[in-house]
Design a protein around this motif. Structure first.
Motif, PDB file in Angstrom:
ATOM      1  N   SER A 152      82.860   2.071  35.009  1.00 10.62           N
ATOM      2  CA  SER A 152      84.165   1.047  35.214  1.00 10.62           C
ATOM      3  C   SER A 152      84.439   0.523  34.036  1.00 10.62           C
ATOM      4  CB  SER A 152      83.840   0.214  36.088  1.00 10.62           C
ATOM      5  OG  SER A 152      82.583  -0.350  36.403  1.00 10.62           O
ATOM      6  N   HIS A 176      84.530  -2.174  31.316  1.00 13.35           N
ATOM      7  CA  HIS A 176      83.583  -3.407  31.039  1.00 13.35           C
ATOM      8  C   HIS A 176      84.027  -4.586  31.027  1.00 13.35           C
ATOM      9  CE1 HIS A 176      80.642  -6.567  28.513  1.00 13.35           C
ATOM     10  NE2 HIS A 176      79.691  -5.607  29.260  1.00 13.35           N
ATOM     11  N   PRO A 177      84.100  -5.758  32.054  1.00  9.68           N
ATOM     12  CA  PRO A 177      84.681  -7.116  31.381  1.00  9.68           C
ATOM     13  C   PRO A 177      85.366  -6.877  30.588  1.00  9.68           C
ATOM     14  CG  PRO A 177      81.853  -7.403  32.473  1.00  9.68           C
ATOM     15  CD  PRO A 177      82.333  -6.140  32.192  1.00  9.68           C
ATOM     16  N   ARG A 213      88.066  -5.400  30.115  1.00  6.93           N
ATOM     17  CA  ARG A 213      89.009  -5.682  31.001  1.00  6.93           C
ATOM     18  C   ARG A 213      89.909  -6.948  30.050  1.00  6.93           C
ATOM     19  NH1 ARG A 213      88.987  -5.841  37.071  1.00  6.93           N
ATOM     20  NH2 ARG A 213      86.833  -4.329  36.748  1.00  6.93           N
ATOM     21  N   ALA A 221      86.269 -14.483  29.406  1.00  3.36           N
ATOM     22  CA  ALA A 221      85.231 -13.439  31.638  1.00  3.36           C
ATOM     23  C   ALA A 221      85.073 -14.460  32.182  1.00  3.36           C
ATOM     24  CB  ALA A 221      84.900 -12.443  30.496  1.00  3.36           C
ATOM     25  N   ARG A 257      86.771 -14.991  34.421  1.00  6.67           N
ATOM     26  CA  ARG A 257      87.126 -15.022  35.969  1.00  6.67           C
ATOM     27  C   ARG A 257      86.539 -14.438  36.153  1.00  6.67           C
ATOM     28  NH1 ARG A 257      91.991 -11.814  34.703  1.00  6.67           N
ATOM     29  NH2 ARG A 257      92.943 -13.663  34.092  1.00  6.67           N
ATOM     30  N   PHE A 258      85.050 -14.281  35.741  1.00  8.77           N
ATOM     31  CA  PHE A 258      83.846 -12.847  36.457  1.00  8.77           C
ATOM     32  C   PHE A 258      83.045 -13.729  37.578  1.00  8.77           C
ATOM     33  CE2 PHE A 258      85.828  -9.957  34.508  1.00  8.77           C
ATOM     34  CZ  PHE A 258      87.215  -9.052  34.575  1.00  8.77           C
ATOM     35  N   GLN A 262      78.764  -4.415  38.717  1.00  2.00           N
ATOM     36  CA  GLN A 262      79.383  -5.517  39.594  1.00  2.00           C
ATOM     37  C   GLN A 262      81.533  -5.539  39.523  1.00  2.00           C
ATOM     38  OE1 GLN A 262      77.216  -8.999  40.346  1.00  2.00           O
ATOM     39  NE2 GLN A 262      75.757  -7.925  38.854  1.00  2.00           N
ATOM     40  N   PHE A 263      81.100  -5.044  38.530  1.00  3.14           N
ATOM     41  CA  PHE A 263      83.016  -5.407  38.497  1.00  3.14           C
ATOM     42  C   PHE A 263      83.895  -3.535  38.435  1.00  3.14           C
ATOM     43  CE2 PHE A 263      80.084  -7.951  35.515  1.00  3.14           C
ATOM     44  CZ  PHE A 263      80.529  -8.800  36.190  1.00  3.14           C
ATOM     45  N   THR A 264      83.796  -3.483  39.120  1.00  2.00           N
ATOM     46  CA  THR A 264      84.589  -2.173  39.567  1.00  2.00           C
ATOM     47  C   THR A 264      85.821  -2.630  40.294  1.00  2.00           C
ATOM     48  OG1 THR A 264      83.254  -1.856  41.697  1.00  2.00           O
ATOM     49  CG2 THR A 264      82.382  -1.012  39.198  1.00  2.00           C
ATOM     50  N   ASP A 316      89.283  -2.335  39.554  1.00  2.00           N
ATOM     51  CA  ASP A 316      89.526  -1.208  38.171  1.00  2.00           C
ATOM     52  C   ASP A 316      90.667  -0.148  38.922  1.00  2.00           C
ATOM     53  OD1 ASP A 316      89.681   0.200  36.056  1.00  2.00           O
ATOM     54  OD2 ASP A 316      87.351   0.309  35.497  1.00  2.00           O
TER      55      ASP A 316
END
Ligand code: DAH
Length: 351
Positions: A104, A106-107, A110, A318, A321-322, A340-342, A345
Motif C-alpha cells: 500500500s 506509504h503514509p 499519501r 501525517a 491524520r493517521f 496499518q495504512f491500507t 487505498d
C-alpha cells in the motif's frame, strides 16, 4: 532366408504391438537395431551371403518393417503421453484465486500526493529537486552566508573530501533557488517542491530524515495578501473548513517580512489540549515575502518582481491524520507499521 525374414517381421510386429510404454520401445530398438542388434547382425552376414543382392533386399525388408512399426508406435505412445499430461494438468479456471498480497502507499506518500493535488488545483507546478545539494543552494543563495548563526538551527550532514561543498539538504527551500535559476527570463513562477530533508535530530517528534514542502510564487504584483489568502485556503482544505489561521511575525533569512503560520489545533479544534500545549493553535508553516537579495542572487530583478514563499513539514500532517505518535516509526520500514495504512487505498481492494 525368405522364411526367416517373414518370421522376423511377424515377431517384430507382434512385439511392437504389445508395447505400452516408451521405455520398452526404446529397449526393443536397441535389441533389433543396436550395435549388437538382431537386424544389425543380420546385415553384417551379407559378407558371407551367396546372393548378396537378394540377401540385402531381404534384410532391408526387415529393417523397413521395423522402422515403420517403430515410428507408428512411437507416435501413438507420444500422443498418449501428451493426452495424459493434458488431462492431469487441466486447470480449473473457476477455482477462486489465491489471495494476492498487495502493498500500500506509504503514509507520507499519501500526504505528499494529497498536498500536491491541492496545490495543482490552485495552478501550481510540482518540482522535485535533489537531496544532495550544494552549500550555495541550501544556504548561501537563501541569504545564509557561511558562518550565519541561523545555520545552527539546521545542522545537517556534510559530505567529505572532494565533496565537502555538498550536504544533505536541510530544507526544501533549496527548491526556490533551483526553480528561480531555471526560470530566469521566463517570468512568473508558481511551484511547490515536496521532498525529503535531513537534520541532526532524533526524538519522538524529530527525525534525522523528514519531509517538507516548499512553495514559491513570483510575479510582478504579488503581495502579502496573496500569501495570506493562499495559506488560509491551503489550511482549510487540508485541515477542514472550520480551521482558523493566524500569522505571527517571525524571522527567516530568505524572507522579509517573515511570518509563522498557526492553524486551529487539529486535535481539540481550538479548545486546548496536550497536543497544542493548551494554546488551541498549532504551528504549521513558515512563510514570508521573498527577500530582494534572494531574488537578485537567483537572477530576478527585485524592482520588477516580488514573490512569496512558504515551507511546511509534512510529517506533522501525517502524524495527525493517521494518529502516529513517534515520527521515527514513519521511517523505520517496519511492515507491521506500514500494513496499518491500507484502508482507503483504492488500489488495495483485493486485500
Ligand atoms: N525552510 C524553513 C525551515 O525549514 C521553512 C520556511 C520558512 C520556508 C519560511 C519558507 C519560508 O519558504 O518562507 O525551517
Amino acid at each position: 532366408m525368405q522364411e526367416k525374414v517373414e518370421m522376423l517381421c511377424k515377431e517384430i510386429e507382434e512385439k511392437i504391438s504389445n508395447i505400452t510404454n516408451l521405455k520398452d520401445l526404446t529397449d526393443l530398438k536397441a535389441e533389433y537395431m543396436g550395435k549388437k542388434g538382431i537386424i544389425t547382425e543380420l546385415q553384417s552376414g551379407i559378407k558371407d551371403a551367396v546372393d548378396k543382392k537378394e540377401y540385402g533386399m531381404q534384410v532391408n525388408t526387415v529393417r523397413t518393417t521395423f522402422n515403420e512399426k517403430y515410428e507408428n508406435k512411437l507416435k501413438e505412445l507420444q500422443e498418449e503421453e501428451l493426452n495424459r499430461k493434458l488431462e492431469s494438468e487441466k486447470i480449473d479456471v473457476t477455482l477462486p484465486s489465491k489471495r494476492i498480497r498487495q502493498g500500500s502507499k506509504h503514509p507520507m506518500t499519501r500526504i505528499q500526493e494529497e498536498l500536491e493535488d491541492l496545490f495543482v488545483s490552485m495552478g501550481y507546478d510540482v518540482y522535485d529537486g535533489p537531496e544532495i545539494e550544494t552549500d550555495e543552494n541550501c544556504f548561501q543563495k537563501l541569504n545564509l552566508p557561511i558562518g550565519h548563526p541561523a545555520r545552527d538551527a539546521q545542522d545537517t550532514f556534510y559530505l567529505e573530501n572532494e565533496y565537502e561543498n555538498y550536504l544533505l539538504r536541510s530544507q526544501t527551500s533549496t527548491g526556490q533557488v533551483r526553480v528561480m535559476e531555471a526560470n530566469v527570463e521566463k517570468g512568473p513562477i508558481r511551484v511547490v517542491c515536496p521532498g525529503k530533508v535531513y537534520r541532526r535530530d532524533d526524538d519522538a517528534t524529530h527525525s534525522h530524515q523528514f519531509m517538507q514542502m516548499e512553495g514559491l510564487v513570483i510575479d510582478e504584483n504579488v503581495s502579502m495578501a496573496d500569501l495570506k489568502g493562499t495559506l488560509e485556503t491551503f489550511c482549510k482544505k487540508l485541515l477542514g473548513e472550520k480551521t482558523d489561521v493566524r500569522f505571527r511575525p517571525s524571522f527567516f533569512p530568505f524572507t522579509e517580512p517573515s511570518v509563522e503560520v498557526d492553524a486551529t489545533c487539529f486535535k481539540c479544534g481550538g479548545k486546548g489540549c496536550p497536543l497544542c500545549k493548551q494554546t488551541g493553535w498549532i504551528e504549521v508553516l513558515g512563510a514570508g515575502m521573498v527577500h530582494p537579495d534572494v531574488l537578485k542572487m537567483s537572477g530576478y530583478d527585485p524592482e520588477k518582481y516580488q514573490g512569496f514563499a512558504f515551507g511546511t513539514g509534512l510529517d506533522r500532517f501525517a502524524m495527525f491524520r493517521f494518529g502516529i505518535t513517534d515520527i521515527r516509526t514513519i521511517y523505520g520500514n517496519d511492515v507491521r507499521f506500514l500494513n496499518q495504512f491500507t484502508k482507503g487505498d483504492e488500489h488495495n481492494e483485493t486485500k
